[in-house]
Write an enzyme that holds these catalytic residues in place. Structure first.
Site, PDB file in Angstrom:
ATOM      1  CB  CYS A   1      11.525   5.582  -7.973  1.00 40.57           C
ATOM      2  SG  CYS A   1      10.623   4.937  -7.326  1.00 40.57           S
TER       3      CYS A   1
ATOM      4  CG  ASP B   1       7.021  10.825  -9.209  1.00 39.44           C
ATOM      5  OD1 ASP B   1       7.650   9.433  -9.455  1.00 39.44           O
ATOM      6  OD2 ASP B   1       6.414  11.027  -8.244  1.00 39.44           O
TER       7      ASP B   1
ATOM      8  NE  ARG C   1       8.050  18.554  -5.171  1.00 40.58           N
ATOM      9  CZ  ARG C   1       8.756  17.440  -4.542  1.00 40.58           C
ATOM     10  NH1 ARG C   1       8.370  15.596  -4.599  1.00 40.58           N
ATOM     11  NH2 ARG C   1      10.059  17.347  -3.839  1.00 40.58           N
TER      12      ARG C   1
ATOM     13  CG  ASP D   1      -1.314   8.714  -3.905  1.00 43.79           C
ATOM     14  OD1 ASP D   1      -0.804   9.260  -4.781  1.00 43.79           O
ATOM     15  OD2 ASP D   1      -1.776   7.493  -3.046  1.00 43.79           O
ATOM     16  CB  SER D   2      -4.664   4.169  -3.976  1.00 41.05           C
ATOM     17  OG  SER D   2      -3.077   3.618  -4.535  1.00 41.05           O
TER      18      SER D   2
ATOM     19  CG  PHE E   1       1.337   7.072  -8.734  1.00 36.56           C
ATOM     20  CD1 PHE E   1       0.496   5.563  -8.870  1.00 36.56           C
ATOM     21  CD2 PHE E   1       1.160   6.891 -10.036  1.00 36.56           C
ATOM     22  CE1 PHE E   1       0.346   5.139  -9.617  1.00 36.56           C
ATOM     23  CE2 PHE E   1       0.488   5.758 -11.205  1.00 36.56           C
ATOM     24  CZ  PHE E   1       0.147   5.085 -11.045  1.00 36.56           C
TER      25      PHE E   1
HETATM   26  N1  SAH Z   1       4.801  12.224  -6.846  1.00 39.94           N
HETATM   27  C1  SAH Z   1       4.626  12.166  -5.755  1.00 39.94           C
HETATM   28  C2  SAH Z   1       5.019  11.325  -4.936  1.00 39.94           C
HETATM   29  C3  SAH Z   1       4.448   9.677  -5.621  1.00 39.94           C
HETATM   30  S1  SAH Z   1       4.703   8.416  -4.473  1.00 39.94           S
HETATM   31  C4  SAH Z   1       5.747  13.556  -4.996  1.00 39.94           C
HETATM   32  O1  SAH Z   1       6.383  14.188  -5.727  1.00 39.94           O
HETATM   33  O2  SAH Z   1       5.075  14.001  -3.104  1.00 39.94           O
HETATM   34  C5  SAH Z   1       3.567   7.348  -5.312  1.00 39.94           C
HETATM   35  C6  SAH Z   1       2.509   7.255  -4.829  1.00 39.94           C
HETATM   36  O3  SAH Z   1       1.689   6.551  -5.364  1.00 39.94           O
HETATM   37  C7  SAH Z   1       2.266   7.243  -3.247  1.00 39.94           C
HETATM   38  O4  SAH Z   1       1.074   8.098  -2.180  1.00 39.94           O
HETATM   39  C8  SAH Z   1       1.188   6.139  -3.056  1.00 39.94           C
HETATM   40  O5  SAH Z   1       0.045   5.784  -2.358  1.00 39.94           O
HETATM   41  C9  SAH Z   1      -0.147   6.371  -4.250  1.00 39.94           C
HETATM   42  N2  SAH Z   1      -0.211   4.237  -5.136  1.00 39.94           N
HETATM   43  C10 SAH Z   1       0.993   3.163  -5.049  1.00 39.94           C
HETATM   44  N3  SAH Z   1      -0.088   2.679  -6.140  1.00 39.94           N
HETATM   45  C11 SAH Z   1      -1.419   3.080  -6.337  1.00 39.94           C
HETATM   46  C12 SAH Z   1      -1.971   2.841  -7.400  1.00 39.94           C
HETATM   47  N4  SAH Z   1      -2.232   1.393  -8.006  1.00 39.94           N
HETATM   48  N5  SAH Z   1      -2.870   3.558  -7.646  1.00 39.94           N
HETATM   49  C13 SAH Z   1      -2.541   5.318  -7.501  1.00 39.94           C
HETATM   50  N6  SAH Z   1      -2.462   5.549  -5.981  1.00 39.94           N
HETATM   51  C14 SAH Z   1      -0.946   4.695  -6.027  1.00 39.94           C
END
Ligand code: SAH
Length: 395
Positions: free
Chosen positions: A339, A299, A210, A248-249, A226
């Site tokens: 990840c 991510d 970040r 995000d979803s 995400f």
């Molecule tokens: N980049 C973030 C962590 C991401 S974790 C950080 O630095 O804190 C992954 C995220 O993807 C989660 O918040 C989850 O809600 C979201 N997610 C999972 N599948 C998804 C999809 N199909 N579309 C949108 N968001 C999604």
């Protein structure tokens, strides 16, 4: 004290200091054994090799606490091991000042099944193996002593516990859970939902990435896919991004993300936009809307928890990376992560390269990234290298 005797030749990984003993390696056990009990591990010639924790319900039938077979596993052992892990964090210049930091990272800190994260005045413990579960009391005492932090919360609700025959547990173990818990990460304030958030509440492993995003974001129109609670988004704003669209979803994650923005009045809130949408659909919609970006962060969650899921996961990674390349302006940056333990860096790089070719983008790799140094990787345990990332520049 019970004994575990290995099959012939099955001592090899142990001699290389890999701490897992699979079911197929065990010839027999002697003595009465309950889940989490300590066993002394012997090779077929009855040479002692290690002390380990017995996990009868898991394919990983035992996890090594110590490669010294005379090591007593008791309260003092956990006190020493946890104090040493905490000291390693205080000795690292990037970690010393952090308010959100992983203090114990399982196998990589010699404590299989033990995750301990600190967020300000709260320590969160996640125990994912029968051995770790058995020593809960000793682990909590040790972390309170090593940190001086009296508020301990347990988030042992990871799916891994089912594989060990353990139930999900969550709640206060010591002190209490302060309301409105937040950490400071390189000048950005971030709320952490310890009781209900993902993992132990936050993705500490992406902290340095970040910070890198922040240093690259100046003047760019950023798309953060995400976004969870907006960590990358807020750092991009702090780095002078022209605009940041975050997707995000998860509605609860986005609620915290909006709150996080309000916690940082130094940032220009007018440049931030949040979208509750599925990223796979959103990327296509943005393209048909004619939107373009100068920096895209991908991510996603773990698409491949193990190698068995790798093929399906590879298609999903390819898809989002391909769509992202199509949305980037020439000179644009793609920060892309996986990840998934089941996908190594070499394979991930191939997937991203194939996505660039299919998108008709000429791309160069500027950085190869991993988890922050409070998530070390034991050299003997390459499985620990789960997070990998690339920064690519197009055109
Ligand atoms: N980049 C973030 C962590 C991401 S974790 C950080 O630095 O804190 C992954 C995220 O993807 C989660 O918040 C989850 O809600 C979201 N997610 C999972 N599948 C998804 C999809 N199909 N579309 C949108 N968001 C999604």
């Amino acid at each position: 004290m019970a004994d575990l005797i290995l099959k012939p030749g099955k001592d090899r990984s142990l001699l290389r200091r890999h701490p897992w003993i699979f079911a197929g390696s065990v010839a027999r056990t002697d003595g009465r054994l309950r889940p989490g009990d300590t066993v002394t591990v012997f090779d077929r010639d009855h040479r002692p090799l290690a002390r380990a924790a017995w996990s009868p319900h898991s394919q990983i039938r035992a996890r090594v606490w110590s490669f010294d077979p005379s090591q007593t596993i008791d309260h003092a052992f956990f006190k020493r091991a946890i104090a040493a892990a905490v000291r390693r964090r205080t000795e690292h210049p990037w970690l010393r000042e952090q308010r959100g930091v992983r203090l114990v990272h399982g196998e990589s800190d010699g404590l299989p099944g033990v995750i301990i994260d600190r967020y300000g005045d709260v320590v969160v413990v996640q125990l994912t193996s029968a051995g770790a579960d058995k020593w809960r009391g000793a682990i909590v005492d040790a972390v309170v002593q090593a940190t001086g932090c009296g508020n301990v919360f347990e988030r042992s609700d990871s799916d891994l516990r089912a594989l060990e025959g353990l139930q999900a547990l969550s709640g206060v173990l010591a002190g209490d859970l302060p309301a409105d818990l937040a950490i400071d990460e390189y000048g950005v304030r971030l709320a952490v939902d310890v009781a209900g958030g993902h993992k132990t509440g936050f993705y500490l492993d992406q902290r340095e990435n970040r910070a890198l995003a922040r240093s690259l974001a100046s003047g760019r129109r950023v798309l953060n896919c995400f976004c969870y609670t907006g960590g990358f988004s807020l750092q991009a704003l702090a780095g002078g991004a022209a605009a940041v669209l975050s997707i995000d979803s998860s509605a609860p994650a986005l609620d915290i993300a909006r709150r996080n923005l309000a916690l940082n009045p130094q940032l220009d809130a007018a440049r931030a936009e949040w979208l509750d949408e599925d990223v796979f659909q959103a990327l296509r919609r943005l393209r048909s809307d004619g939107r373009r970006f100068d920096m895209i962060i991908l991510d996603p969650p773990k698409f491949a928890p193990s190698a068995a899921h790798a093929e399906r996961a590879a298609r999903a990674y390819k898809d989002i990376n391909l769509q992202a390349f199509k949305l980037l302006e020439p000179g644009g940056l793609l920060m892309t992560y996986s990840c998934s333990g089941g996908i190594g860096i070499e394979l991930f790089q191939k997937i991203v390269a194939a996505a660039a070719v299919d998108a008709g983008a000429e791309a160069y790799m500027l950085h190869r990234l991993a988890a922050a140094p409070d998530h070390p990787v034991g050299l003997a345990v390459p499985e620990g290298e789960y997070l990998k990332g690339l920064v690519c520049r197009v055109g």
